[in-house]
Design a protein around this motif. Sequence first.
Motif, PDB file in Angstrom:
ATOM      1  N   THR A   1       0.825  -1.201   0.000  1.00 18.49           N
ATOM      2  CA  THR A   1       0.000   0.000   0.000  1.00 18.49           C
ATOM      3  C   THR A   1       0.864   1.257   0.000  1.00 18.49           C
TER       4      THR A   1
ATOM      5  N   SER B   1       4.004   1.588  -1.086  1.00 14.15           N
ATOM      6  CA  SER B   1       4.699   1.759  -2.364  1.00 14.15           C
ATOM      7  C   SER B   1       3.752   2.262  -3.443  1.00 14.15           C
ATOM      8  N   LYS B   2       2.505   1.815  -3.430  1.00 15.39           N
ATOM      9  CA  LYS B   2       1.526   2.298  -4.405  1.00 15.39           C
ATOM     10  C   LYS B   2       1.208   3.775  -4.163  1.00 15.39           C
ATOM     11  N   ALA B   3       1.072   4.157  -2.911  1.00 13.63           N
ATOM     12  CA  ALA B   3       0.769   5.549  -2.598  1.00 13.63           C
ATOM     13  C   ALA B   3       1.917   6.473  -3.010  1.00 13.63           C
TER      14      ALA B   3
ATOM     15  N   ARG C   1       4.145   5.877  -5.369  1.00 20.09           N
ATOM     16  CA  ARG C   1       4.180   5.917  -6.831  1.00 20.09           C
ATOM     17  C   ARG C   1       3.082   6.822  -7.380  1.00 20.09           C
ATOM     18  N   ASP C   2       1.864   6.721  -6.828  1.00 20.11           N
ATOM     19  CA  ASP C   2       0.762   7.556  -7.295  1.00 20.11           C
ATOM     20  C   ASP C   2       1.056   9.039  -7.077  1.00 20.11           C
ATOM     21  N   GLU C   3       1.658   9.364  -5.936  1.00 17.96           N
ATOM     22  CA  GLU C   3       1.992  10.759  -5.655  1.00 17.96           C
ATOM     23  C   GLU C   3       3.053  11.274  -6.628  1.00 17.96           C
TER      24      GLU C   3
ATOM     25  N   GLU D   1       3.611  10.173  -9.667  1.00 19.76           N
ATOM     26  CA  GLU D   1       2.995  10.310 -10.992  1.00 19.76           C
ATOM     27  C   GLU D   1       2.133  11.557 -11.075  1.00 19.76           C
ATOM     28  N   SER D   2       1.405  11.874 -10.005  1.00 21.06           N
ATOM     29  CA  SER D   2       0.559  13.071 -10.041  1.00 21.06           C
ATOM     30  C   SER D   2       1.412  14.331 -10.089  1.00 21.06           C
ATOM     31  N   LYS D   3       2.551  14.340  -9.365  1.00 18.37           N
ATOM     32  CA  LYS D   3       3.441  15.503  -9.427  1.00 18.37           C
ATOM     33  C   LYS D   3       4.041  15.654 -10.815  1.00 18.37           C
ATOM     34  N   ARG D   4       4.370  14.519 -11.444  1.00 16.18           N
ATOM     35  CA  ARG D   4       4.931  14.572 -12.788  1.00 16.18           C
ATOM     36  C   ARG D   4       3.902  15.133 -13.765  1.00 16.18           C
TER      37      ARG D   4
END
Length: 85
Positions: A53, A55-57, A59-61, A63-66
Motif C-alpha cells: 500500500t 509503495s503504491k501511494a 508511486r501515485d503521488e 505520478e501526479s506531481k509529474r
Amino acid sequence: MREQDKYWLVYAKATFIIAVIAMVISIIKLPGDLLVKGYYSICSLFLVSATITLSKAVRDEAESKRLLNKLEEAKAAQILTDLDE
C-alpha cells in the motif's frame, strides 16, 4: 518498456518471493506453540500488505506531481508562444 526496467521488475519480483519464502520458513521453524506462530504470521501478512500500500501511494503521488509539472510546462510554453506573436 526499456530493457533496464524489465530487469528491475524481475529483480523486484524475485526478491519479494524470496523474502516471503524465507519468512514462511522461519515462522514454521520458530520454536513455540501454534498461537505464537499464528501471531507472527498475521503480523507478517499485515507488514507485506502495508508495504504494498505504501509503495503504491508513493508511486501515485510521484505520478501526479509529474503530471502537474507537465501541465505547468505546457502552460508556460503557451504563454511564451502567445508573447512571441
